[in-house]
Motif scaffolding. Structure first.
Motif, PDB file in Angstrom:
ATOM      1  N   GLY A   1       0.795  -1.231   0.000  1.00 47.45           N
ATOM      2  CA  GLY A   1       0.000   0.000   0.000  1.00 47.45           C
ATOM      3  C   GLY A   1       0.822   1.272   0.000  1.00 47.45           C
ATOM      4  N   ARG A   2       2.090   1.179  -0.395  1.00 49.79           N
ATOM      5  CA  ARG A   2       2.939   2.379  -0.432  1.00 49.79           C
ATOM      6  C   ARG A   2       4.073   2.194  -1.432  1.00 49.79           C
ATOM      7  NH1 ARG A   2       4.527  -0.590   4.142  1.00 49.79           N
ATOM      8  NH2 ARG A   2       6.706  -1.230   4.109  1.00 49.79           N
ATOM      9  N   TYR A   3       4.603   3.312  -1.924  1.00 51.71           N
ATOM     10  CA  TYR A   3       5.797   3.259  -2.778  1.00 51.71           C
ATOM     11  C   TYR A   3       7.046   3.218  -1.911  1.00 51.71           C
ATOM     12  CZ  TYR A   3       2.935   4.549  -6.848  1.00 51.71           C
ATOM     13  OH  TYR A   3       2.000   4.562  -7.855  1.00 51.71           O
ATOM     14  N   PRO A   4       8.152   2.685  -2.433  1.00 45.48           N
ATOM     15  CA  PRO A   4       9.416   2.748  -1.678  1.00 45.48           C
ATOM     16  C   PRO A   4       9.834   4.203  -1.427  1.00 45.48           C
ATOM     17  CG  PRO A   4       9.593   1.227  -3.540  1.00 45.48           C
ATOM     18  CD  PRO A   4       8.296   1.977  -3.712  1.00 45.48           C
ATOM     19  N   GLU A   5      10.435   4.437  -0.280  1.00 37.57           N
ATOM     20  CA  GLU A   5      10.819   5.822   0.057  1.00 37.57           C
ATOM     21  C   GLU A   5      11.883   6.360  -0.909  1.00 37.57           C
ATOM     22  OE1 GLU A   5      12.078   5.299   4.040  1.00 37.57           O
ATOM     23  OE2 GLU A   5      14.045   4.462   3.521  1.00 37.57           O
ATOM     24  N   GLU A   6      12.616   5.469  -1.555  1.00 37.43           N
ATOM     25  CA  GLU A   6      13.657   5.931  -2.479  1.00 37.43           C
ATOM     26  C   GLU A   6      13.076   6.649  -3.701  1.00 37.43           C
ATOM     27  OE1 GLU A   6      15.380   2.373  -0.301  1.00 37.43           O
ATOM     28  OE2 GLU A   6      13.451   2.894  -1.210  1.00 37.43           O
ATOM     29  N   MET A   7      11.788   6.499  -3.980  1.00 36.34           N
ATOM     30  CA  MET A   7      11.221   7.094  -5.184  1.00 36.34           C
ATOM     31  C   MET A   7      11.329   8.609  -5.165  1.00 36.34           C
ATOM     32  SD  MET A   7      10.731   4.309  -6.541  1.00 36.34           S
ATOM     33  CE  MET A   7      10.364   5.066  -8.101  1.00 36.34           C
ATOM     34  N   ARG A   8      11.112   9.212  -4.000  1.00 40.45           N
ATOM     35  CA  ARG A   8      11.221  10.686  -3.934  1.00 40.45           C
ATOM     36  C   ARG A   8      12.676  11.106  -4.109  1.00 40.45           C
ATOM     37  NH1 ARG A   8       8.526  14.670  -3.357  1.00 40.45           N
ATOM     38  NH2 ARG A   8       6.589  13.690  -2.685  1.00 40.45           N
ATOM     39  N   GLU A   9      13.607  10.277  -3.616  1.00 41.76           N
ATOM     40  CA  GLU A   9      15.043  10.587  -3.797  1.00 41.76           C
ATOM     41  C   GLU A   9      15.402  10.537  -5.273  1.00 41.76           C
ATOM     42  OE1 GLU A   9      17.479   7.709  -1.821  1.00 41.76           O
ATOM     43  OE2 GLU A   9      19.343   8.464  -2.733  1.00 41.76           O
ATOM     44  N   ILE A  10      14.797   9.597  -6.002  1.00 42.31           N
ATOM     45  CA  ILE A  10      15.102   9.431  -7.428  1.00 42.31           C
ATOM     46  C   ILE A  10      14.469  10.552  -8.251  1.00 42.31           C
ATOM     47  CG2 ILE A  10      14.642   7.961  -9.446  1.00 42.31           C
ATOM     48  CD1 ILE A  10      14.804   5.554  -7.438  1.00 42.31           C
ATOM     49  N   PHE A  11      13.176  10.824  -7.996  1.00 50.49           N
ATOM     50  CA  PHE A  11      12.434  11.775  -8.848  1.00 50.49           C
ATOM     51  C   PHE A  11      12.377  13.184  -8.296  1.00 50.49           C
ATOM     52  CE2 PHE A  11      10.922   9.354 -12.387  1.00 50.49           C
ATOM     53  CZ  PHE A  11      10.893   8.034 -11.946  1.00 50.49           C
ATOM     54  N   GLY A  12      12.707  13.362  -7.009  1.00 51.84           N
ATOM     55  CA  GLY A  12      12.691  14.714  -6.440  1.00 51.84           C
ATOM     56  C   GLY A  12      11.324  15.360  -6.568  1.00 51.84           C
ATOM     57  N   ALA A  13      11.309  16.606  -7.039  1.00 53.91           N
ATOM     58  CA  ALA A  13      10.056  17.360  -7.135  1.00 53.91           C
ATOM     59  C   ALA A  13       9.093  16.751  -8.135  1.00 53.91           C
ATOM     60  CB  ALA A  13      10.363  18.805  -7.539  1.00 53.91           C
ATOM     61  N   ALA A  14       9.609  15.855  -8.994  1.00 52.33           N
ATOM     62  CA  ALA A  14       8.742  15.238 -10.009  1.00 52.33           C
ATOM     63  C   ALA A  14       7.931  14.086  -9.425  1.00 52.33           C
ATOM     64  CB  ALA A  14       9.586  14.714 -11.173  1.00 52.33           C
ATOM     65  N   TRP A  15       8.188  13.753  -8.144  1.00 52.50           N
ATOM     66  CA  TRP A  15       7.467  12.640  -7.528  1.00 52.50           C
ATOM     67  C   TRP A  15       6.236  13.188  -6.808  1.00 52.50           C
ATOM     68  CZ3 TRP A  15       7.332   7.652  -8.285  1.00 52.50           C
ATOM     69  CH2 TRP A  15       6.629   6.848  -7.385  1.00 52.50           C
ATOM     70  N   PRO A  16       5.020  12.848  -7.307  1.00 52.28           N
ATOM     71  CA  PRO A  16       3.805  13.437  -6.707  1.00 52.28           C
ATOM     72  C   PRO A  16       3.444  12.761  -5.388  1.00 52.28           C
ATOM     73  CG  PRO A  16       3.438  12.568  -8.946  1.00 52.28           C
ATOM     74  CD  PRO A  16       4.701  11.969  -8.427  1.00 52.28           C
ATOM     75  N   GLU A  17       2.588  13.417  -4.630  1.00 49.98           N
ATOM     76  CA  GLU A  17       1.935  12.774  -3.487  1.00 49.98           C
ATOM     77  C   GLU A  17       0.553  12.334  -3.971  1.00 49.98           C
ATOM     78  OE1 GLU A  17       4.935  12.582  -0.969  1.00 49.98           O
ATOM     79  OE2 GLU A  17       2.904  11.796  -0.615  1.00 49.98           O
ATOM     80  N   TRP A  18       0.196  11.094  -3.743  1.00 48.89           N
ATOM     81  CA  TRP A  18      -1.078  10.587  -4.215  1.00 48.89           C
ATOM     82  C   TRP A  18      -2.045  10.393  -3.061  1.00 48.89           C
ATOM     83  CZ3 TRP A  18      -1.311  11.080  -9.243  1.00 48.89           C
ATOM     84  CH2 TRP A  18      -0.163  10.941 -10.016  1.00 48.89           C
ATOM     85  N   PRO A  19      -3.345  10.525  -3.331  1.00 53.84           N
ATOM     86  CA  PRO A  19      -4.342  10.387  -2.240  1.00 53.84           C
ATOM     87  C   PRO A  19      -4.418   8.957  -1.715  1.00 53.84           C
ATOM     88  CG  PRO A  19      -5.442  10.703  -4.377  1.00 53.84           C
ATOM     89  CD  PRO A  19      -3.961  10.903  -4.614  1.00 53.84           C
ATOM     90  N   ALA A  20      -4.796   8.838  -0.474  1.00 50.32           N
ATOM     91  CA  ALA A  20      -4.897   7.519   0.168  1.00 50.32           C
ATOM     92  C   ALA A  20      -5.866   6.615  -0.584  1.00 50.32           C
ATOM     93  CB  ALA A  20      -5.341   7.689   1.618  1.00 50.32           C
ATOM     94  N   ALA A  21      -6.910   7.212  -1.147  1.00 52.23           N
ATOM     95  CA  ALA A  21      -7.916   6.416  -1.876  1.00 52.23           C
ATOM     96  C   ALA A  21      -7.277   5.681  -3.048  1.00 52.23           C
ATOM     97  CB  ALA A  21      -9.046   7.316  -2.363  1.00 52.23           C
ATOM     98  N   ASP A  22      -6.285   6.309  -3.670  1.00 53.87           N
ATOM     99  CA  ASP A  22      -5.593   5.646  -4.778  1.00 53.87           C
ATOM    100  C   ASP A  22      -4.864   4.395  -4.279  1.00 53.87           C
ATOM    101  OD1 ASP A  22      -4.484   8.334  -7.017  1.00 53.87           O
ATOM    102  OD2 ASP A  22      -6.477   7.630  -6.414  1.00 53.87           O
ATOM    103  N   HIS A  23      -4.215   4.525  -3.142  1.00 52.62           N
ATOM    104  CA  HIS A  23      -3.473   3.373  -2.603  1.00 52.62           C
ATOM    105  C   HIS A  23      -4.420   2.248  -2.213  1.00 52.62           C
ATOM    106  CE1 HIS A  23       0.501   5.084  -2.821  1.00 52.62           C
ATOM    107  NE2 HIS A  23       0.056   6.209  -2.270  1.00 52.62           N
ATOM    108  N   GLU A  24      -5.599   2.608  -1.743  1.00 50.97           N
ATOM    109  CA  GLU A  24      -6.594   1.570  -1.432  1.00 50.97           C
ATOM    110  C   GLU A  24      -7.029   0.853  -2.705  1.00 50.97           C
ATOM    111  OE1 GLU A  24      -5.976   1.454   2.109  1.00 50.97           O
ATOM    112  OE2 GLU A  24      -7.711   0.266   1.442  1.00 50.97           O
TER     113      GLU A  24
END
Ligand SMILES: N#[N+]C[C@@H]1[C@@H](O)[C@H](O)[C@@H](O)[C@@H]2O[C@H]12
Length: 449
Positions: free
Chosen positions: A258-281
């Motif tokens: 139910g989550r992306y790896p934390e490294e994704m924000r390190e890789i994509f930086g500002a290009a990595w969006p925050e997604w709503p909880a409903a999407d993860h569900e």
């Protein structure tokens, strides 16, 4: 299962795999709509030699011959994909019954020969009409895909009892939206995470739909490549973590955890969006199996120049490499199955693709194709799979990639992965030594390894 016993569990599903655009040909026949690959291959310079899937293996017309050949080889399963735009030429709306009938007849022929169908709903050939509406960048694609899946479930579920939503979402995103080597040929740091997320939302929506209309099994097919650090240096260790998260955790963690790896924000930086909880569900729908496509590993080093993951592959001088420059490393299959077993609580797994492109000798006068390297590759990887099963992995089937030499995407017909040789000038099929070997493995349920 004793230590030296190489037989596999009873009812283990042995087969081969293909995909629609790579083998069918006749991409616009009988009312089919164009896919993004139809557009991509007819854009000069995007495939080696200007090769296209216009004819490919002519399977759209030779499918009965091909099913008979599978039966003659004693194969028990066949993984194929549905060309979305054959069934829904506009990607949504009116069903093209001639397109749907092709797959219905194929499934009936497989079943008549005692071959179990495993059906992939999306193997990269997105309807062009949906790409014109943004394709995987449009959030609406989740219900477009679920509506298409619904058509297929209602038409074939029961005859088809093993469904896969997507094939290799990582390749769709990395090749089609980040680096641009594959259709639709975009190059955007910002588009890639959006495409990934919408692929996973579409996957979740289709699984949710299946739970309301289907009665059998559904899963997701991912390509996993184990990453081994080139050294103990902090830089190489960090690069290996990034590469592993980017290629492996980025798809299975959202589905199982139910989550992306934390490294994704390190890789994509500002290009990595925050997604709503409903999407993860929506994404985190319970699956009946994982489809694992395994080909190779990567010995990984820190590579600041290798945007955006900053991880590079270290060539292993003593290793054997395939024609697609992939190291032959069977232990990576054992290790990947162990990783799945431990991280995701031992879900059922089908090896949905495993194989290699080697330079095959020509068809000899006696009709043989002595592809010894492929025989050795299969033997070692089936053995590696067996080791994982002996260690507790719940592996339920193995589909060799591929039944036929076929259209290898932007590499065209230059790379041959088939157990069966295709003469593209005559469309003659010739089972290679690897097909004969695999037949013996299947007939003995692995004892003849
Ligand atoms: N390259 N390569 C061979 C093979 C490709 O032909 C398949 O379509 C994909 O699912 C996966 O990438 C693997």
């Amino acid at each position: 299962m004793t230590q030296h016993d190489t037989t596999f569990p009873e009812h283990f599903l042995w087969g081969t795999a293909t995909s629609a655009y790579q083998i069918e040909g006749s991409p616009l026949a009988d009312g089919a709509g164009p896919s993004i690959w139809e557009r991509f291959v007819h854009t000069p310079g995007l495939t080696i030699g200007g090769d296209t899937g216009d004819v490919a293996c002519d399977h759209y017309r030779r499918w009965r011959e091909d099913v008979r050949m599978m039966a003659d080889l004693g194969l028990r399963a066949y993984r194929f994909s549905v060309a979305w735009a054959r069934v829904l030429p506009e990607g949504r709306g009116t069903v093209n019954t001639k397109g749907l009938d092709f797959y219905s007849r194929l499934v009936d022929e497989l079943l008549a020969h005692g071959i179990t169908p495993l059906t992939t709903l999306f193997h990269w050939d997105l309807p062009a009409a949906l790409d014109d509406r943004g394709g995987w960048l449009n959030p609406d694609i989740a219900h477009w895909f679920a509506d298409y899946a619904d058509v297929m479930f209602k038409a074939l579920d029961g005859r088809v009892r093993h469904w896969a939503t997507l094939n290799e979402p990582w390749v769709v995103t990395d090749g089609g939206y980040l680096h641009g080597a594959l259709a639709p040929g975009h190059r955007s740091l910002y588009e890639a995470p959006i495409a990934t997320h919408h692929l996973l939302r579409a996957h979740g929506a289709a699984v949710q739909r299946y739970r309301s209309v289907g009665k059998h099994q559904i899963g997701l097919v991912v390509n996993l490549e184990p990453k081994y650090a080139a050294s103990d240096s902090a830089a190489d260790q960090a690069a290996t973590r990034r590469a592993h998260a980017y290629m492996n955790g980025q798809y299975l963690d959202p589905v199982f955890l139910g989550r992306y790896p934390e490294e994704m924000r390190e890789i994509f930086g500002a290009a990595w969006p925050e997604w709503p909880a409903a999407d993860h569900e929506l994404i985190k729908q319970k699956l009946d199996f994982i489809g694992l496509n395994y080909y190779t590993r990567s010995v990984t080093r820190d590579a600041p120049e290798a945007w955006p993951v900053r991880a590079g592959r270290v060539i292993q001088p003593q290793a054997t490499y395939t024609e697609t420059s992939w190291e032959v490393f069977p232990q990576g299959l054992t290790d990947t199955l162990a990783w799945i077993r431990e991280r995701y609580a031992n879900p059922p797994v089908y090896i949905t693709e495993n194989g290699a492109a080697f330079y095959d000798p020509p068809v000899a006068e006696n009709g043989r194709v002595a592809d010894a390297l492929r025989v050795d590759y299969l033997r070692k990887h089936i053995g590696a799979m067996h080791a994982a099963i002996a260690a507790g992995s719940d592996v339920r089937g193995y589909m060799a990639w591929s039944l036929l030499d076929n259209f290898e995407w932007s590499l065209g017909f230059a790379k041959r992965f088939g157990l069966v040789h295709i003469n593209y000038a005559t469309q003659q099929r010739t089972p290679k030594d690897s097909a004969r070997y695999y037949s013996r493995v299947v007939a003995s349920n692995g004892a003849a390894l």
